[in-house]
Design an enzyme around this catalytic site. Structure first.
Site, PDB file in Angstrom:
ATOM      1  N   SER A   9       6.931 -59.674 -72.180  1.00  0.00           N
ATOM      2  CA  SER A   9       7.229 -58.346 -71.637  1.00  0.00           C
ATOM      3  C   SER A   9       8.367 -58.453 -70.643  1.00  0.00           C
ATOM      4  O   SER A   9       8.247 -59.139 -69.616  1.00  0.00           O
ATOM      5  CB  SER A   9       6.001 -57.774 -70.932  1.00  0.00           C
ATOM      6  OG  SER A   9       6.409 -56.711 -70.087  1.00  0.00           O
ATOM      7  N   HIS A  34       8.790 -57.332 -75.941  1.00  0.00           N
ATOM      8  CA  HIS A  34       7.924 -56.200 -75.568  1.00  0.00           C
ATOM      9  C   HIS A  34       8.593 -55.420 -74.427  1.00  0.00           C
ATOM     10  O   HIS A  34       8.959 -55.984 -73.401  1.00  0.00           O
ATOM     11  CB  HIS A  34       6.565 -56.747 -75.113  1.00  0.00           C
ATOM     12  CG  HIS A  34       5.556 -55.693 -74.804  1.00  0.00           C
ATOM     13  ND1 HIS A  34       4.794 -55.068 -75.776  1.00  0.00           N
ATOM     14  CD2 HIS A  34       5.164 -55.146 -73.626  1.00  0.00           C
ATOM     15  CE1 HIS A  34       3.982 -54.196 -75.211  1.00  0.00           C
ATOM     16  NE2 HIS A  34       4.184 -54.211 -73.899  1.00  0.00           N
ATOM     17  N   ASP A  36       8.260 -52.189 -71.874  1.00  0.00           N
ATOM     18  CA  ASP A  36       7.305 -51.268 -71.247  1.00  0.00           C
ATOM     19  C   ASP A  36       8.020 -50.049 -70.696  1.00  0.00           C
ATOM     20  O   ASP A  36       8.777 -50.144 -69.727  1.00  0.00           O
ATOM     21  CB  ASP A  36       6.561 -51.992 -70.123  1.00  0.00           C
ATOM     22  CG  ASP A  36       5.565 -52.992 -70.686  1.00  0.00           C
ATOM     23  OD1 ASP A  36       4.725 -52.577 -71.507  1.00  0.00           O
ATOM     24  OD2 ASP A  36       5.638 -54.180 -70.317  1.00  0.00           O
ATOM     25  N   MET A  38       7.599 -46.536 -68.849  1.00  0.00           N
ATOM     26  CA  MET A  38       6.630 -45.822 -67.990  1.00  0.00           C
ATOM     27  C   MET A  38       7.304 -44.604 -67.372  1.00  0.00           C
ATOM     28  O   MET A  38       8.479 -44.659 -67.006  1.00  0.00           O
ATOM     29  CB  MET A  38       6.152 -46.758 -66.883  1.00  0.00           C
ATOM     30  CG  MET A  38       5.568 -48.052 -67.401  1.00  0.00           C
ATOM     31  SD  MET A  38       4.871 -49.019 -66.061  1.00  0.00           S
ATOM     32  CE  MET A  38       4.512 -50.565 -66.934  1.00  0.00           C
ATOM     33  N   HIS A  67       6.451 -50.117 -76.008  1.00  0.00           N
ATOM     34  CA  HIS A  67       5.146 -49.630 -75.543  1.00  0.00           C
ATOM     35  C   HIS A  67       5.390 -48.421 -74.651  1.00  0.00           C
ATOM     36  O   HIS A  67       5.818 -48.567 -73.504  1.00  0.00           O
ATOM     37  CB  HIS A  67       4.479 -50.790 -74.779  1.00  0.00           C
ATOM     38  CG  HIS A  67       3.146 -50.463 -74.193  1.00  0.00           C
ATOM     39  ND1 HIS A  67       2.516 -51.289 -73.277  1.00  0.00           N
ATOM     40  CD2 HIS A  67       2.302 -49.418 -74.383  1.00  0.00           C
ATOM     41  CE1 HIS A  67       1.354 -50.779 -72.944  1.00  0.00           C
ATOM     42  NE2 HIS A  67       1.203 -49.639 -73.584  1.00  0.00           N
ATOM     43  N   MET A  69       4.293 -45.722 -72.348  1.00  0.00           N
ATOM     44  CA  MET A  69       3.231 -45.256 -71.442  1.00  0.00           C
ATOM     45  C   MET A  69       3.722 -43.959 -70.821  1.00  0.00           C
ATOM     46  O   MET A  69       4.049 -43.884 -69.626  1.00  0.00           O
ATOM     47  CB  MET A  69       2.960 -46.335 -70.383  1.00  0.00           C
ATOM     48  CG  MET A  69       2.209 -47.530 -70.957  1.00  0.00           C
ATOM     49  SD  MET A  69       2.343 -49.007 -69.944  1.00  0.00           S
ATOM     50  CE  MET A  69       3.871 -49.667 -70.591  1.00  0.00           C
ATOM     51  N   MET A 138      -5.267 -52.562 -74.300  1.00  0.00           N
ATOM     52  CA  MET A 138      -4.870 -52.937 -72.932  1.00  0.00           C
ATOM     53  C   MET A 138      -5.976 -53.777 -72.314  1.00  0.00           C
ATOM     54  O   MET A 138      -7.149 -53.379 -72.324  1.00  0.00           O
ATOM     55  CB  MET A 138      -4.638 -51.691 -72.068  1.00  0.00           C
ATOM     56  CG  MET A 138      -3.405 -50.872 -72.414  1.00  0.00           C
ATOM     57  SD  MET A 138      -1.844 -51.785 -72.422  1.00  0.00           S
ATOM     58  CE  MET A 138      -1.764 -52.440 -70.744  1.00  0.00           C
ATOM     59  N   ASP A 176      -2.538 -56.857 -74.133  1.00  0.00           N
ATOM     60  CA  ASP A 176      -1.466 -56.705 -73.148  1.00  0.00           C
ATOM     61  C   ASP A 176      -2.080 -56.600 -71.765  1.00  0.00           C
ATOM     62  O   ASP A 176      -2.808 -55.654 -71.477  1.00  0.00           O
ATOM     63  CB  ASP A 176      -0.681 -55.424 -73.496  1.00  0.00           C
ATOM     64  CG  ASP A 176       0.512 -55.183 -72.588  1.00  0.00           C
ATOM     65  OD1 ASP A 176       0.759 -55.988 -71.678  1.00  0.00           O
ATOM     66  OD2 ASP A 176       1.189 -54.161 -72.798  1.00  0.00           O
TER      67      ASP A 176
HETATM   68  C1  DX5 Z   1       1.355 -53.247 -68.098  1.00  0.00           C
HETATM   69  C2  DX5 Z   1       2.338 -53.570 -69.202  1.00  0.00           C
HETATM   70  C3  DX5 Z   1       2.375 -55.000 -69.553  1.00  0.00           C
HETATM   71  C4  DX5 Z   1       2.763 -55.945 -68.453  1.00  0.00           C
HETATM   72  C5  DX5 Z   1       2.046 -57.246 -68.708  1.00  0.00           C
HETATM   73  O1  DX5 Z   1       1.232 -51.875 -67.983  1.00  0.00           O
HETATM   74  O2  DX5 Z   1       2.017 -52.829 -70.370  1.00  0.00           O
HETATM   75  O3  DX5 Z   1       3.168 -55.216 -70.727  1.00  0.00           O
HETATM   76  O4  DX5 Z   1       4.137 -56.170 -68.356  1.00  0.00           O
HETATM   77  O5  DX5 Z   1       2.291 -58.097 -67.634  1.00  0.00           O
HETATM   78  P1  DX5 Z   1       1.411 -59.399 -67.368  1.00  0.00           P
HETATM   79  O6  DX5 Z   1       1.515 -60.264 -68.590  1.00  0.00           O
HETATM   80  O7  DX5 Z   1       2.073 -59.999 -66.174  1.00  0.00           O
HETATM   81  O8  DX5 Z   1      -0.005 -58.947 -67.111  1.00  0.00           O
HETATM   82 ZN    ZN Z   2       3.049 -53.343 -72.350  1.00  0.00          ZN
END
Ligand code: DX5
Ligand code: ZN
Length: 227
Positions: A9, A34, A36, A38, A67, A69, A138, A176
């Protein structure tokens, strides 16, 4: 054995050197990148949008696992597809018309996935499993990297793998959050086969070593499942 895939990620990457960081995990042997996304509404953090994804796209040929969110994901699916996403994941909790969202993703020619927060039951994906390439379970509450794996989700991984196998489907299970050498065997042993890791990869000095250790841990757990 299901194909084991490691998806670092970039949330934990150095954003000031993002192109270099993406090229580094590519060279280190990642399977997916990956990303993220948000929005500050669905989750309490804000990250990146389509222009940054387009920049990541230029830095690697590896599949981009995006991903989302965000609320109102339908409004942005085309923008993420055009920016270079290969796999687009929406959250069940933020998608009132989930089946339609998945049809849109597939009509855009992309792989479709749904993510469930730790407290969301599997029932939320049961009737769309046939429309899916992947389910993302998750293993932390979404929003931030560096949190601890929530062990209660392990039973959900196992139940989902059982249902996918019983129905003869070819759906990947991605996990994840909090995935590290100490937790990956638990998730893989329950039936997960795609592993997101932020801090466990970008927090290491040697990205190839970190990715290799995660892959080895997952493969060993899958071997034990088979015996
Ligand atoms: C959290 C994200 C993850 C995050 C994982 O909301 O969706 O992808 O980056 O990070 P680690 O591996 O550090 O838990
Ligand atoms: Zn993620």
């Amino acid at each position: 054995m299901a194909r084991i895939l490691v998806a670092p990620s970039i949330l934990s990457a150095d954003f000031g050197r993002l192109g270099d960081e993406v090229r580094a995990i590519d060279a280190a042997g990642c399977d997916y990148v990956h990303v993220d996304v948000m929005d500050g509404h669905f989750v309490p953090n804000l990250t990146i949008g389509p222009p940054v994804i387009a920049a990541v796209r230029r830095a690697t040929q590896k599949p981009l696992d995006v991903h989302l969110m965000i609320t109102n994901a339908d409004r942005y699916l085309e923008a993420y597809a055009s920016a270079g996403a290969d796999l687009i994941c929406v959250h069940a909790e933020a998608s009132p018309h989930l089946h339609r969202s998945l049809q849109t993703i597939r009509a855009l020619g992309k792989k479709a996935a749904v993510s469930l927060n730790p407290a969301t039951p599997l029932e939320a994906v049961r009737y769309v499993l046939g429309e899916l390439d992947m389910v993302l379970l998750m293993t932390v509450n979404p929003g931030f990297g560096g949190q601890s794996y929530i062990h209660a989700v392990t039973a959900k991984i196992a139940a989902l793998r059982q249902e996918i196998t019983a129905r003869g489907l070819a759906v990947d299970i991605e996990v994840d959050g909090g995935i590290a050498p100490g937790t990956i065997a638990e998730a893989a042993g329950a039936g997960a086969n795609v592993f997101v890791a932020g801090s466990a990869v970008f927090g290491a000095k040697d990205y190839a070593g970190a990715i290799g250790a995660l892959r080895a841990g997952a493969e060993a757990a899958w071997q034990r499942r088979a015996t």
